[in-house]
Scaffold this motif. Sequence first.
Motif, PDB file in Angstrom:
ATOM      1  N   PHE A  57       0.540   7.583  -0.246  1.00  0.00           N
ATOM      2  CA  PHE A  57      -0.421   6.495  -0.179  1.00  0.00           C
ATOM      3  C   PHE A  57      -1.790   7.003   0.257  1.00  0.00           C
ATOM      4  O   PHE A  57      -1.888   7.894   1.115  1.00  0.00           O
ATOM      5  CB  PHE A  57       0.049   5.441   0.827  1.00  0.00           C
ATOM      6  N   GLY A  58      -2.834   6.389  -0.299  1.00  0.00           N
ATOM      7  CA  GLY A  58      -4.167   6.614   0.227  1.00  0.00           C
ATOM      8  C   GLY A  58      -4.332   5.875   1.547  1.00  0.00           C
ATOM      9  O   GLY A  58      -3.439   5.138   1.977  1.00  0.00           O
ATOM     10  N   SER A  62      10.712  15.672   5.410  1.00  0.00           N
ATOM     11  CA  SER A  62       9.536  16.380   5.898  1.00  0.00           C
ATOM     12  C   SER A  62       8.574  15.507   6.678  1.00  0.00           C
ATOM     13  O   SER A  62       7.769  16.012   7.464  1.00  0.00           O
ATOM     14  CB  SER A  62       8.784  16.999   4.707  1.00  0.00           C
ATOM     15  N   TYR A  93      13.254   4.103   1.210  1.00  0.00           N
ATOM     16  CA  TYR A  93      12.162   4.866   1.811  1.00  0.00           C
ATOM     17  C   TYR A  93      11.777   4.248   3.149  1.00  0.00           C
ATOM     18  O   TYR A  93      11.786   3.030   3.306  1.00  0.00           O
ATOM     19  CB  TYR A  93      10.919   4.834   0.905  1.00  0.00           C
ATOM     20  N   TYR A 153      13.005   9.663   2.689  1.00  0.00           N
ATOM     21  CA  TYR A 153      13.593   8.828   1.661  1.00  0.00           C
ATOM     22  C   TYR A 153      15.041   9.233   1.426  1.00  0.00           C
ATOM     23  O   TYR A 153      15.444  10.352   1.710  1.00  0.00           O
ATOM     24  CB  TYR A 153      12.768   8.850   0.371  1.00  0.00           C
ATOM     25  N   PHE A 171      -4.132  -0.284  -1.573  1.00  0.00           N
ATOM     26  CA  PHE A 171      -3.679   1.097  -1.461  1.00  0.00           C
ATOM     27  C   PHE A 171      -3.446   1.693  -2.842  1.00  0.00           C
ATOM     28  O   PHE A 171      -2.734   1.106  -3.666  1.00  0.00           O
ATOM     29  CB  PHE A 171      -2.376   1.176  -0.657  1.00  0.00           C
ATOM     30  N   PHE A 210       4.405   8.634   5.118  1.00  0.00           N
ATOM     31  CA  PHE A 210       5.777   8.812   4.645  1.00  0.00           C
ATOM     32  C   PHE A 210       6.633   9.437   5.726  1.00  0.00           C
ATOM     33  O   PHE A 210       6.227  10.421   6.367  1.00  0.00           O
ATOM     34  CB  PHE A 210       5.767   9.687   3.396  1.00  0.00           C
ATOM     35  N   LYS A 222       8.759  11.243  -3.703  1.00  0.00           N
ATOM     36  CA  LYS A 222       7.869  10.874  -2.618  1.00  0.00           C
ATOM     37  C   LYS A 222       6.631  10.194  -3.171  1.00  0.00           C
ATOM     38  O   LYS A 222       5.993  10.706  -4.078  1.00  0.00           O
ATOM     39  CB  LYS A 222       7.471  12.131  -1.853  1.00  0.00           C
ATOM     40  N   SER A 223       6.326   9.037  -2.647  1.00  0.00           N
ATOM     41  CA  SER A 223       5.100   8.335  -3.004  1.00  0.00           C
ATOM     42  C   SER A 223       4.086   8.554  -1.892  1.00  0.00           C
ATOM     43  O   SER A 223       4.378   8.293  -0.724  1.00  0.00           O
ATOM     44  CB  SER A 223       5.369   6.840  -3.177  1.00  0.00           C
ATOM     45  N   TYR A 243       8.439   4.262   5.788  1.00  0.00           N
ATOM     46  CA  TYR A 243       7.048   4.604   6.039  1.00  0.00           C
ATOM     47  C   TYR A 243       6.644   4.049   7.402  1.00  0.00           C
ATOM     48  O   TYR A 243       7.270   3.129   7.924  1.00  0.00           O
ATOM     49  CB  TYR A 243       6.122   3.985   4.970  1.00  0.00           C
ATOM     50  N   LEU A 293      -0.369   4.307   5.009  1.00  0.00           N
ATOM     51  CA  LEU A 293       1.066   4.484   5.184  1.00  0.00           C
ATOM     52  C   LEU A 293       1.411   5.966   5.271  1.00  0.00           C
ATOM     53  O   LEU A 293       1.002   6.770   4.437  1.00  0.00           O
ATOM     54  CB  LEU A 293       1.825   3.858   4.014  1.00  0.00           C
TER      55      LEU A 293
END
Lengths: 112, 116
Positions: free
Chosen positions: A102-103, B58, B33, B48, A90, B45, A99-100, B35, B43
Amino acid sequence: AQSVTQLDSHVSVSEGTPVLLRCNYSSSYSPSLFWYVQHPNKGLQLLLKYTSAATLVKGINGFEAEFKKSETSFHLTKPSAHMSDAAEYFCVVSSNAGKSTFGDGTTLTVKP
Amino acid sequence: GAGVSQSPSNKVTEKGKDVELRCDPISGHTALYWYRQSLGQGLEFLIYFQGNSAPDKSGLPSDRFSAERTGGSVSTLTIQRTQQEDSAVYLCASSLYVGSGANVLTFGAGSRLTVL
């Protein structure tokens, strides 16, 4: 806003040949970029990260990635694939906002 | 603890029931976080926390989903009136704090939820 596109959902290589997993990103900020690996039935593990220092980043297990701002890319490479590299990979972009993103992931298959 | 701990590891429930998923982050990590990973997908989101507050909710799919964190440590993700489309692996991660460059996420093993 930020997003990540992994250009290949599946990549298959022979053992001992090079690996290339492609990732393009979009971010309104100077991003941090990561690659994570997920082996079957195991948790996600950090491979490497880019955080605005050197553009060529070396990670674990012989993987490396190059940040190219002009191409908005962060492709993952390895000179010689091992059977143990078979996993889901990923690409991730992260901003200061926490916020991370991900692909969708690339499944790497390594053939003997 | 030494790593991120999630429980239960597997949960099978009937449609319409409520479920609670727990995450115990690495000691000292202020950011947490959630997911969701559906079969064969990336993944997604959800939410968090920075400390006990959730600046970004969101990603929660609907008002059936809620999460809280107490004492800057353990977090609970609650899904009310579960639906079959809620079936997925719910992953929790923690990091030292929120901020570009510091967002190295350490993931738990996940909670696999199956809604019959």
